[in-house]
Motif scaffolding. Structure first.
Motif, PDB file in Angstrom:
ATOM      1  N   GLN A 204      -3.107 -11.483  12.858  1.00  8.70           N
ATOM      2  CA  GLN A 204      -2.516 -10.390  11.428  1.00  8.70           C
ATOM      3  C   GLN A 204      -3.234  -9.920  10.099  1.00  8.70           C
ATOM      4  O   GLN A 204      -3.297  -9.261   9.317  1.00  8.70           O
ATOM      5  N   SER A 205      -4.308 -11.732  10.102  1.00  7.54           N
ATOM      6  CA  SER A 205      -5.108 -10.969   8.381  1.00  7.54           C
ATOM      7  C   SER A 205      -6.312 -10.209   8.988  1.00  7.54           C
ATOM      8  O   SER A 205      -6.507  -9.261   8.451  1.00  7.54           O
ATOM      9  N   SER A 206      -6.881  -9.984  10.469  1.00 11.04           N
ATOM     10  CA  SER A 206      -7.748  -9.525  11.027  1.00 11.04           C
ATOM     11  C   SER A 206      -7.139  -7.557  10.824  1.00 11.04           C
ATOM     12  O   SER A 206      -7.257  -6.958  10.126  1.00 11.04           O
ATOM     13  N   GLU A 207      -6.340  -7.514  11.368  1.00 13.04           N
ATOM     14  CA  GLU A 207      -5.456  -6.143  10.961  1.00 13.04           C
ATOM     15  C   GLU A 207      -4.801  -5.763   9.867  1.00 13.04           C
ATOM     16  O   GLU A 207      -4.882  -4.698   9.710  1.00 13.04           O
ATOM     17  N   ASN A 208      -5.035  -6.361   8.492  1.00 18.28           N
ATOM     18  CA  ASN A 208      -4.338  -6.318   7.565  1.00 18.28           C
ATOM     19  C   ASN A 208      -6.100  -5.575   7.181  1.00 18.28           C
ATOM     20  O   ASN A 208      -6.059  -4.862   6.797  1.00 18.28           O
ATOM     21  N   LEU A 209      -6.649  -6.053   6.908  1.00 17.37           N
ATOM     22  CA  LEU A 209      -8.373  -5.976   6.363  1.00 17.37           C
ATOM     23  C   LEU A 209      -9.086  -4.905   7.028  1.00 17.37           C
ATOM     24  O   LEU A 209      -8.862  -4.477   6.466  1.00 17.37           O
ATOM     25  N   LEU A 210      -8.474  -4.759   8.324  1.00 15.69           N
ATOM     26  CA  LEU A 210      -9.044  -3.302   9.258  1.00 15.69           C
ATOM     27  C   LEU A 210      -8.006  -1.768   8.652  1.00 15.69           C
ATOM     28  O   LEU A 210      -8.428  -1.102   8.482  1.00 15.69           O
ATOM     29  N   VAL A 211      -6.825  -2.232   8.442  1.00 15.45           N
ATOM     30  CA  VAL A 211      -5.884  -1.738   7.989  1.00 15.45           C
ATOM     31  C   VAL A 211      -6.546  -0.715   6.059  1.00 15.45           C
ATOM     32  O   VAL A 211      -6.629   0.088   5.849  1.00 15.45           O
ATOM     33  N   ILE A 212      -6.635  -1.980   5.230  1.00 11.90           N
ATOM     34  CA  ILE A 212      -7.695  -1.472   4.342  1.00 11.90           C
ATOM     35  C   ILE A 212      -8.553  -0.552   4.424  1.00 11.90           C
ATOM     36  O   ILE A 212      -9.330   0.124   3.188  1.00 11.90           O
ATOM     37  N   VAL A 213      -9.682  -1.448   5.444  1.00 13.78           N
ATOM     38  CA  VAL A 213     -10.935  -0.591   5.634  1.00 13.78           C
ATOM     39  C   VAL A 213     -10.847   1.104   5.496  1.00 13.78           C
ATOM     40  O   VAL A 213     -11.307   1.559   5.504  1.00 13.78           O
ATOM     41  N   ASN A 214      -9.717   1.002   7.120  1.00 14.25           N
ATOM     42  CA  ASN A 214      -9.620   2.162   7.052  1.00 14.25           C
ATOM     43  C   ASN A 214      -8.909   3.329   5.893  1.00 14.25           C
ATOM     44  O   ASN A 214      -9.467   4.560   5.794  1.00 14.25           O
ATOM     45  N   ASP A 215      -7.524   2.487   5.373  1.00 16.74           N
ATOM     46  CA  ASP A 215      -7.391   3.090   4.079  1.00 16.74           C
ATOM     47  C   ASP A 215      -8.393   4.184   3.234  1.00 16.74           C
ATOM     48  O   ASP A 215      -8.529   5.049   2.902  1.00 16.74           O
ATOM     49  N   ILE A 216      -9.225   3.129   2.922  1.00 15.14           N
ATOM     50  CA  ILE A 216     -10.508   3.123   2.303  1.00 15.14           C
ATOM     51  C   ILE A 216     -11.531   4.578   2.673  1.00 15.14           C
ATOM     52  O   ILE A 216     -12.235   5.262   1.862  1.00 15.14           O
ATOM     53  N   LEU A 217     -11.797   4.195   4.486  1.00 15.55           N
ATOM     54  CA  LEU A 217     -12.457   5.658   4.351  1.00 15.55           C
ATOM     55  C   LEU A 217     -11.997   6.848   3.926  1.00 15.55           C
ATOM     56  O   LEU A 217     -12.247   7.617   4.521  1.00 15.55           O
ATOM     57  N   ASP A 218     -10.192   6.643   4.383  1.00 12.48           N
ATOM     58  CA  ASP A 218      -9.330   8.157   4.359  1.00 12.48           C
ATOM     59  C   ASP A 218      -9.438   8.386   3.740  1.00 12.48           C
ATOM     60  O   ASP A 218     -10.050   9.760   3.130  1.00 12.48           O
ATOM     61  N   LEU A 219      -9.458   8.039   2.071  1.00  9.67           N
ATOM     62  CA  LEU A 219      -9.054   8.230   0.915  1.00  9.67           C
ATOM     63  C   LEU A 219     -10.909   8.904   0.334  1.00  9.67           C
ATOM     64  O   LEU A 219     -10.487   9.622   0.034  1.00  9.67           O
ATOM     65  N   THR A 344       2.569  -6.659  -3.505  1.00  8.39           N
ATOM     66  CA  THR A 344       1.288  -6.840  -3.360  1.00  8.39           C
ATOM     67  C   THR A 344       0.681  -8.589  -3.221  1.00  8.39           C
ATOM     68  O   THR A 344       0.183  -8.693  -2.019  1.00  8.39           O
ATOM     69  N   ARG A 345       1.381  -9.760  -3.303  1.00 12.16           N
ATOM     70  CA  ARG A 345       1.235 -11.225  -3.585  1.00 12.16           C
ATOM     71  C   ARG A 345       1.803 -11.350  -1.923  1.00 12.16           C
ATOM     72  O   ARG A 345       1.595 -12.225  -1.606  1.00 12.16           O
ATOM     73  N   LYS A 346       2.995 -11.225  -1.796  1.00 13.69           N
ATOM     74  CA  LYS A 346       4.176 -11.476  -0.776  1.00 13.69           C
ATOM     75  C   LYS A 346       3.610 -10.487   0.189  1.00 13.69           C
ATOM     76  O   LYS A 346       3.633 -10.956   1.387  1.00 13.69           O
ATOM     77  N   TYR A 347       3.348  -9.145   0.490  1.00 12.16           N
ATOM     78  CA  TYR A 347       3.232  -8.642   1.658  1.00 12.16           C
ATOM     79  C   TYR A 347       2.111  -7.804   2.317  1.00 12.16           C
ATOM     80  O   TYR A 347       1.372  -7.604   2.937  1.00 12.16           O
ATOM     81  N   GLY A 348       0.954  -7.897   0.133  1.00  8.27           N
ATOM     82  CA  GLY A 348      -0.339  -7.469   0.964  1.00  8.27           C
ATOM     83  C   GLY A 348      -0.456  -5.830   0.840  1.00  8.27           C
ATOM     84  O   GLY A 348       0.406  -4.939   0.828  1.00  8.27           O
ATOM     85  N   GLY A 349      -1.619  -5.426   1.412  1.00 11.81           N
ATOM     86  CA  GLY A 349      -1.942  -3.827   0.961  1.00 11.81           C
ATOM     87  C   GLY A 349      -2.874  -3.380   0.000  1.00 11.81           C
ATOM     88  O   GLY A 349      -2.625  -4.623  -0.999  1.00 11.81           O
ATOM     89  N   THR A 350      -3.371  -2.764  -0.245  1.00 11.66           N
ATOM     90  CA  THR A 350      -3.843  -1.892  -0.793  1.00 11.66           C
ATOM     91  C   THR A 350      -3.154  -0.688  -1.832  1.00 11.66           C
ATOM     92  O   THR A 350      -3.028  -0.626  -3.111  1.00 11.66           O
TER      93      THR A 350
END
Length: 539
Positions: A204-219, A344-350
């Motif tokens: 789950q942590s890996s998936e969350n980190l991958l989502v963050i990286v993808n969001d930054i690249l897309d933006l 942010t603290r409970k669910y995470g995300g950028t």
């Protein structure tokens, strides 16, 4: 003045009266003689004065006159010749020739002085204008140089930014590939029950980190104007179904009910960008699942408006989750914004997901809105216009497929399938070998730690496929691919699949330009790897 003493007389202009007296030379009975006179230049005709022998003129204009006079004799016969006298009335000094000469000289001098003054003024004005133009030209040149310098700095900054993002993507995705791949292998293989929660946390942590990286690249790609939209046939139902399938395990873990409702009027095929539609729906449905602890998530697809050559599709994602406070609802689509700081603290995300979704929807000519009530749930509505696909057009859905891949070889061979893996990272080698062995039992995998060795191994052996990492020591994947394509015979046509942690479009283009047949980003899921292999091997 007697006429016999002078034939003419000059008088000044100030003399305003002159008298002419005349008489005949016949002295017998002088009082009976008749006279006629005329002043040429003044009188139009002869004037008869009778026996009066004088003529008076006043206020004569300056000029030359001739006074003529004649008389008769005692027999009444008129003298046809008569006598004359020249009179010159002198002009005043201001009308004399020298005065006119003075006037002319003064006029010429005045005109000359005016011209000089005017020319001097024009020269001063010209000099001022030239100086102003020169100053403004210098200022504009300075501003242009500053603008050019700023533009160059901006371009360099953008290049540095893009390079930084590419490097960051590679440096983060490379270990992420190992982490996600190995955690998947560990979960797939036998392990202690107590380790299950740890493996789930890693995944789950890996998936969350991958989502963050993808969001930054897309933006970054959106802001740089480098994100391009496709116009290909797609099935809206299939895209929506694939989103639900991908997120099914998350809904099952939380025990949520997911309902998908599609209006029968929705066309089977439309023209648009399936990848970006999938990305927007993944974000909205993913958020609905993330922020809903119990209850349900409903996704509806309807026709908002039907036109002759286009259709407006409306997607509504409704949940029974935590909702959004009214004061936070207005900025929910802002970058790095979330409904509440506690989220942010409970669910995470950028806080980038909704912002990126909004930009993607707007790029497609659509709209996105949100309605929410704190503690009761939220509803996000997306409306996007799509063209109507022609009958018989093949539908292409570019969304991830979460079904189990068939464990078959991409091509039919009489000998065991043989793959060359060109990869310098030993952790990624382990992950790739484990995924390939699990997917294609009996596959033979050779490993080349750099591009130069990969080229030598291709020349020395027969392979069905080359999985080529693009960043390797000695010789990178681009050079190695070009070298393989330059080999003689069928060896040059071996399928080559690029594997890279850099997912920027320029990287994809560079891989294809080098001669690679396909591209798969790291970290990859097993189904993505299998699909990429299938595509390159079927060519």
């Amino acid at each position: 003045i007697p006429a016999y003493l002078a034939s003419e007389v000059s008088i000044p202009h100030s003399t305003n009266m002159i008298t002419f007296e005349f008489a005949t030379l016949e002295f017998a009975s002088p009082s009976s003689h008749q006279y006629q006179y005329k002043l040429d230049g003044f009188d139009p005709d002869w004037i008869s004065s009778g026996t009066e022998h004088s003529a008076v003129y006043t206020n004569l204009d300056p000029g030359t006159y001739t006074f003529r006079v004649r008389g008769d004799n005692r027999d009444g016969i008129w003298d046809t010749k008569g006598t004359s006298f020249k009179l010159i009335v002198l002009p005043p000094w201001w009308r004399t020739w020298w005065a006119y000469a003075f006037y002319a000289i003064a006029l010429v001098g005045g005109v000359f002085a005016f011209i000089r003054i005017r020319t001097s003024g024009l020269n001063r004005q010209k000099e001022l204008l030239e100086r102003t133009v020169a100053e403004r030209t210098t200022e504009l040149s300075r501003k242009k140089d500053e603008a050019d310098a700023q533009r160059k700095r901006a371009e360099q900054s953008e290049q540095v930014k893009q390079q930084f993002l590419a490097n960051m993507s590679h440096e983060i995705r490379t270990p992420m590939n190992a982490i996600m791949g190995m955690s998947t292998s560990l979960k797939r293989n036998e392990h202690l029950p107590a380790q299950e929660s740890y493996l789930d946390a890693i995944a789950q942590s890996s998936e969350n980190l991958l989502v963050i990286v993808n969001d930054i690249l897309d933006l970054s790609k959106i802001e740089a104007g480098k994100l391009e939209l496709e116009q290909v046939p797609l099935d809206p139902r299939e895209v929506l179904r694939s989103v639900v399938d991908v997120l099914r395990h998350r809904t099952e873990e939380k025990g949520l009910l997911v309902r998908m409702e599609v209006d029968p009027a929705v066309p089977a095929r439309v023209i648009g960008d399936p990848t970006r539609l999938h990305q927007v729906l993944m974000n909205l449905v993913g958020n609905a699942i993330k922020f809903t602890e119990r209850g349900s998530v409903r996704i509806t697809l309807q026709v908002k408006e039907q036109l002759s050559e286009a259709v407006m599709l409306r997607f509504v994602v409704t949940d029974t989750g935590i909702g959004i406070a009214p004061e936070n609802l207005a900025r929910v689509f802002d970058e790095f914004a979330q409904g509440d700081s506690d989220h942010t603290r409970k669910y995470g995300g950028t806080g980038l997901g909704l912002s990126i979704s909004k930009r993607l929807v707007y790029m497609q000519g659509g709209t996105i809105t949100a309605q929410s009530e704190l503690g009761k749930g939220s509803a996000f509505t997306v409306v996007i216009p799509y063209g109507i696909a022609a009958q018989g057009t093949r539908t292409t859905v570019q969304a991830p497929d979460n079904t189990q891949p068939a464990t078959r070889r991409p091509a039919t061979h009489s000998t065991p399938w043989r793959i060359l893996l060109a990869e310098d990272n030993r952790f990624n080698v382990v992950v790739a070998q484990d995924e390939l062995n699990h997917t294609y039992p009996g596959v033979h995998i050779d490993v080349a730690p750099n591009g130069s060795i990969a080229v030598d191994m291709v020349q020395a052996n027969t392979y069905d496929l080359v999985l080529m990492d693009v960043q390797m020591p000695v010789m990178d994947g681009y050079e190695a691919t070009r070298a393989i394509r330059a080999l003689p015979g069928d060896t040059s046509r071996i399928p080559i699949l690029a594997m890279t942690a850099n997912v920027m479009k320029a990287e994809v283009d560079r891989c294809l330009e080098a001669g690679m047949d396909g591209f798969i980003p790291k970290p990859f899921r097993r189904e993505e790897l299998v699909e990429a292999i299938r595509k390159v091997c079927e060519r």
